[in-house]
Write an enzyme that holds these catalytic residues in place. Sequence first.
Site, PDB file in Angstrom:
ATOM      1  N   SER B  15      46.285  64.592  95.944  1.00 58.00           N
ATOM      2  CA  SER B  15      47.373  65.354  95.326  1.00 58.00           C
ATOM      3  C   SER B  15      47.762  64.756  93.983  1.00 58.00           C
ATOM      4  O   SER B  15      47.934  65.477  92.994  1.00 58.00           O
ATOM      5  CB  SER B  15      48.604  65.345  96.241  1.00 58.00           C
ATOM      6  OG  SER B  15      48.302  65.915  97.485  1.00 58.00           O
ATOM      7  N   ARG B  38      55.652  61.894  91.664  1.00 58.23           N
ATOM      8  CA  ARG B  38      56.102  61.988  93.059  1.00 58.23           C
ATOM      9  C   ARG B  38      57.082  63.148  93.249  1.00 58.23           C
ATOM     10  O   ARG B  38      57.071  63.810  94.283  1.00 58.23           O
ATOM     11  CB  ARG B  38      56.689  60.660  93.560  1.00 58.23           C
ATOM     12  CG  ARG B  38      56.900  60.635  95.086  1.00 58.23           C
ATOM     13  CD  ARG B  38      56.988  59.242  95.666  1.00 58.23           C
ATOM     14  NE  ARG B  38      55.720  58.549  95.584  1.00 58.23           N
ATOM     15  CZ  ARG B  38      54.712  58.694  96.462  1.00 58.23           C
ATOM     16  NH1 ARG B  38      54.849  59.488  97.508  1.00 58.23           N
ATOM     17  NH2 ARG B  38      53.590  58.029  96.298  1.00 58.23           N
ATOM     18  N   HIS B  41      54.902  66.122  93.388  1.00 52.02           N
ATOM     19  CA  HIS B  41      54.201  66.081  94.673  1.00 52.02           C
ATOM     20  C   HIS B  41      55.079  66.644  95.791  1.00 52.02           C
ATOM     21  O   HIS B  41      54.605  67.326  96.705  1.00 52.02           O
ATOM     22  CB  HIS B  41      53.820  64.619  94.951  1.00 52.02           C
ATOM     23  CG  HIS B  41      53.206  64.381  96.289  1.00 52.02           C
ATOM     24  ND1 HIS B  41      53.851  63.692  97.291  1.00 52.02           N
ATOM     25  CD2 HIS B  41      52.006  64.731  96.800  1.00 52.02           C
ATOM     26  CE1 HIS B  41      53.068  63.633  98.347  1.00 52.02           C
ATOM     27  NE2 HIS B  41      51.951  64.248  98.077  1.00 52.02           N
TER      28      HIS B  41
END
Lengths: 209, 209
Positions: B15, B38, B41
């Site tokens: 990812s 993040r 994500h």
Amino acid sequence: MKDYIKKPMDIEKGSFEIIGEEMGPHNFNEEELKIVKRVIHTTADFEYKNLIQIKKGAIDTAKELLKKGVTIYTDTNMALSGINKTALKKLNCKVECFVSREDIKKEAKEKGITRSMAAVEKACEENIEFFVFGNAPTALYKLMELMKEKKANPKFIIGVPVGFVGAADSKKRLEEDIDIPFITIRGRKGGSNVAASIVNALMYMLVKR
Amino acid sequence: MKDYIKKPMDIEKGSFEIIGEEMGPHNFNEEELKIVKRVIHTTADFEYKNLIQIKKGAIDTAKELLKKGVTIYTDTNMALSGINKTALKKLNCKVECFVSREDIKKEAKEKGITRSMAAVEKACEENIEFFVFGNAPTALYKLMELMKEKKANPKFIIGVPVGFVGAADSKKRLEEDIDIPFITIRGRKGGSNVAASIVNALMYMLVKR
């Protein structure tokens, strides 16, 4: 800084009005709209209006399950946390995130599988009917596998894993291959917050807040 | 359906590679980029790249606090749930969502204020230094009020409430009026999931996973 709105319910009401004004034309019925608006309320992301897929009859099925006091499986503690516990209690429903159970941790280790997969297996063994996936495509895949093997009997699935690897594909398979009522979000978006907001929207159709 | 990636860490690695490829040009340094990636994500929403504001020195301050084993305040149980407990333990840090404490419920009732405001007051009384707001603009406003009254002494704030009423304004005030290190998301977007992902990104700079 004394003039900000302090009542949570006033904030929510105001938010829903703004969402209604800004979301533009749509073809949702009244109940579908409640779900869509709550997802947008949770994410501040109007794109969900175009990504959400609510299978025909899914809302009625979910409401029937909630009315009979169902146990809800969630794939993460975060989705579990986001589900309104007062509404849940009024409906005599329960929510369980199998993934954090000690027996699941042990089983995953013994079988050499992920905890989220072991959790789905256990949920199916315990005849869970109401599944909520906000994070783990592996868990959603696992449920669909178990369904094909006739080892699972879900009645309703909220399948909204978020992410870049597996999430979109897992939801595509849910839409294309699975014949039971579901609510999903096309593409990469979704998440535990989205999953919880859908559960809450469904519960709020049945209980006064 | 046998071919899907089953290892959570492989999914995460894949990812992050996709996010890096797709996010395009940016001016983030290495540590800032870890946070931004993040957040993307967690949300699958690249818009966060343009909305995130990381005050100069904020990452260093946050890391110092984490290294000394800080107690982290969160405004919701959902944000608390999303924070990685293994990393937290390795750092000897704690996280507490004051809002669900019995003494807070009692105090809110007695004072006729919301639980989230009572929770912030209590957190300040207990000298909490690390604040995380993913949901409640009222709680963030309350902290800023207490700071002006010299009743609060936060060292670092993650201020990312989501929503349509108050959220954007509360974050604007954080950016414009507050002189301590913070990370925020401009506009309406944000959320408990975003808040937790920022905490996790900071912790992962310090602990091996």
